[in-house]
Design a protein around this motif. Structure first.
Motif, PDB file in Angstrom:
ATOM      1  N   ASN A   1       0.965  -1.251   0.158  1.00 31.91           N
ATOM      2  CA  ASN A   1       0.003   0.146   0.293  1.00 31.91           C
ATOM      3  C   ASN A   1       1.032   1.494   0.326  1.00 31.91           C
ATOM      4  O   ASN A   1       1.766   1.709   1.089  1.00 31.91           O
ATOM      5  CB  ASN A   1      -0.566   0.187   1.037  1.00 31.91           C
ATOM      6  CG  ASN A   1      -1.941   0.982   1.256  1.00 31.91           C
ATOM      7  OD1 ASN A   1      -1.223   1.944   0.654  1.00 31.91           O
ATOM      8  ND2 ASN A   1      -2.578   1.194   2.003  1.00 31.91           N
ATOM      9  N   THR A   2       1.533   2.222  -1.233  1.00 33.39           N
ATOM     10  CA  THR A   2       1.568   2.775  -1.093  1.00 33.39           C
ATOM     11  C   THR A   2       1.426   4.344  -1.141  1.00 33.39           C
ATOM     12  O   THR A   2       0.920   5.652  -2.016  1.00 33.39           O
ATOM     13  CB  THR A   2       2.722   3.070  -2.572  1.00 33.39           C
ATOM     14  OG1 THR A   2       1.778   2.510  -3.418  1.00 33.39           O
ATOM     15  CG2 THR A   2       3.849   1.872  -2.403  1.00 33.39           C
TER      16      THR A   2
ATOM     17  N   ASP B   1       0.110  -4.002  -5.978  1.00 31.02           N
ATOM     18  CA  ASP B   1      -0.401  -3.221  -5.744  1.00 31.02           C
ATOM     19  C   ASP B   1      -1.925  -2.461  -4.973  1.00 31.02           C
ATOM     20  O   ASP B   1      -2.249  -2.971  -5.917  1.00 31.02           O
ATOM     21  CB  ASP B   1      -0.069  -1.969  -7.400  1.00 31.02           C
ATOM     22  CG  ASP B   1      -0.068  -0.598  -7.141  1.00 31.02           C
ATOM     23  OD1 ASP B   1      -0.492  -0.044  -5.604  1.00 31.02           O
ATOM     24  OD2 ASP B   1      -0.625  -0.127  -8.091  1.00 31.02           O
TER      25      ASP B   1
ATOM     26  N   THR C   1      -1.633   2.622  -6.462  1.00 33.25           N
ATOM     27  CA  THR C   1      -0.659   3.722  -6.112  1.00 33.25           C
ATOM     28  C   THR C   1       0.292   3.501  -6.662  1.00 33.25           C
ATOM     29  O   THR C   1       1.288   5.346  -6.081  1.00 33.25           O
ATOM     30  CB  THR C   1      -1.060   4.463  -5.007  1.00 33.25           C
ATOM     31  OG1 THR C   1      -0.737   3.738  -3.320  1.00 33.25           O
ATOM     32  CG2 THR C   1      -2.710   5.000  -4.116  1.00 33.25           C
ATOM     33  N   PHE C   2       0.242   2.604  -7.144  1.00 35.24           N
ATOM     34  CA  PHE C   2       2.642   2.595  -7.511  1.00 35.24           C
ATOM     35  C   PHE C   2       2.830   3.798  -8.311  1.00 35.24           C
ATOM     36  O   PHE C   2       3.430   4.215  -8.500  1.00 35.24           O
ATOM     37  CB  PHE C   2       2.886   1.228  -8.123  1.00 35.24           C
ATOM     38  CG  PHE C   2       3.121   0.237  -7.876  1.00 35.24           C
ATOM     39  CD1 PHE C   2       2.556   0.233  -6.123  1.00 35.24           C
ATOM     40  CD2 PHE C   2       2.776  -0.891  -7.907  1.00 35.24           C
ATOM     41  CE1 PHE C   2       2.798  -1.014  -5.612  1.00 35.24           C
ATOM     42  CE2 PHE C   2       3.443  -2.216  -7.172  1.00 35.24           C
ATOM     43  CZ  PHE C   2       2.952  -1.941  -5.184  1.00 35.24           C
TER      44      PHE C   2
ATOM     45  N   LEU D   1       7.013   1.350  -5.695  1.00 34.17           N
ATOM     46  CA  LEU D   1       7.460   0.149  -5.589  1.00 34.17           C
ATOM     47  C   LEU D   1       8.645   0.640  -6.123  1.00 34.17           C
ATOM     48  O   LEU D   1       8.886  -0.015  -6.671  1.00 34.17           O
ATOM     49  CB  LEU D   1       6.629  -0.805  -5.550  1.00 34.17           C
ATOM     50  CG  LEU D   1       7.615  -2.029  -5.022  1.00 34.17           C
ATOM     51  CD1 LEU D   1       7.881  -2.233  -3.446  1.00 34.17           C
ATOM     52  CD2 LEU D   1       6.083  -3.378  -5.068  1.00 34.17           C
TER      53      LEU D   1
ATOM     54  N   GLU E   1       0.287   1.781 -12.178  1.00 37.57           N
ATOM     55  CA  GLU E   1      -0.936   1.536 -11.033  1.00 37.57           C
ATOM     56  C   GLU E   1      -1.097  -0.359 -11.599  1.00 37.57           C
ATOM     57  O   GLU E   1      -1.776  -0.327 -12.651  1.00 37.57           O
ATOM     58  CB  GLU E   1      -2.412   2.537 -11.556  1.00 37.57           C
ATOM     59  CG  GLU E   1      -3.137   2.506 -10.795  1.00 37.57           C
ATOM     60  CD  GLU E   1      -4.092   3.044 -11.662  1.00 37.57           C
ATOM     61  OE1 GLU E   1      -5.616   2.975 -10.996  1.00 37.57           O
ATOM     62  OE2 GLU E   1      -3.621   4.708 -11.482  1.00 37.57           O
ATOM     63  N   ARG E   2      -1.605  -0.564  -9.965  1.00 37.05           N
ATOM     64  CA  ARG E   2      -1.955  -1.992 -10.355  1.00 37.05           C
ATOM     65  C   ARG E   2      -1.320  -3.286 -11.280  1.00 37.05           C
ATOM     66  O   ARG E   2      -1.997  -3.788 -11.052  1.00 37.05           O
ATOM     67  CB  ARG E   2      -3.986  -2.469 -10.514  1.00 37.05           C
ATOM     68  CG  ARG E   2      -4.419  -1.024 -10.225  1.00 37.05           C
ATOM     69  CD  ARG E   2      -5.255  -2.162  -8.947  1.00 37.05           C
ATOM     70  NE  ARG E   2      -6.328  -1.356  -8.657  1.00 37.05           N
ATOM     71  CZ  ARG E   2      -6.256  -1.700  -7.416  1.00 37.05           C
ATOM     72  NH1 ARG E   2      -5.877  -1.982  -5.904  1.00 37.05           N
ATOM     73  NH2 ARG E   2      -7.442  -0.615  -6.495  1.00 37.05           N
TER      74      ARG E   2
END
Length: 143
Positions: free
Chosen positions: A68-69, A91, A95-96, A101, A123-124
């Motif tokens: 969780n970023t 992800d 929110t990557f 990450l 994202e995802r």
């Protein structure tokens, strides 16, 4: 007494069943070359961990992580590799792309053949790294 016949052969052999039922759920039977069966814990696959929201974490071979970023970027350090070890990253909050990450190798080990970190800003995204050897290090399992 339980009897089995080997398919397609006239050879017979004896399997010795364990003296008791399995001691926990999901155990499987294994055998010796002499046909003695025993119950063991089923292992393999990914052991999924609770959601990780910290700025740093250390991965463990065989484990999967929901990262969780939302509040901050995260750097995950890989363990010292042993052939076949896998680490999976997903992800968690999509929110990557905002807070990436970064996966760092352990010491002088490599990721995709290079002694450098791998950054994921998609994202995802979800991916698995598998350790091969000291030449290539950790490689993407799926691309």
């Amino acid at each position: 007494y339980i009897g089995f016949k080997a398919a397609g052969t006239t050879t017979s052999y004896t399997l010795t069943m364990p003296g008791a039922v399995a001691t926990s759920n999901d155990q499987i039977l294994t055998s010796t070359t002499g046909g003695v069966l025993s119950w063991v814990d089923n292992s393999g696959g990914t052991s999924w961990q609770a959601v990780e929201a910290g700025a740093t974490m250390t991965a463990v071979g065989g484990e999967g992580y929901f990262i969780n970023t939302t509040s901050n970027a995260c750097t995950a350090t890989l363990p010292a590799g042993t052939i076949g070890d896998e680490c999976t990253f997903v992800d968690y909050a999509g929110t990557f792309d905002t807070n990436a990450l970064t996966v760092a190798p352990n010491g002088s080990e490599k990721i995709n053949g290079v002694a450098a970190s791998l950054t994921c800003a998609v994202e995802r995204a979800g991916f698995t790294l598998v350790f091969t050897d000291t030449t290539q290090g950790w490689l993407l399992k799926d691309k």
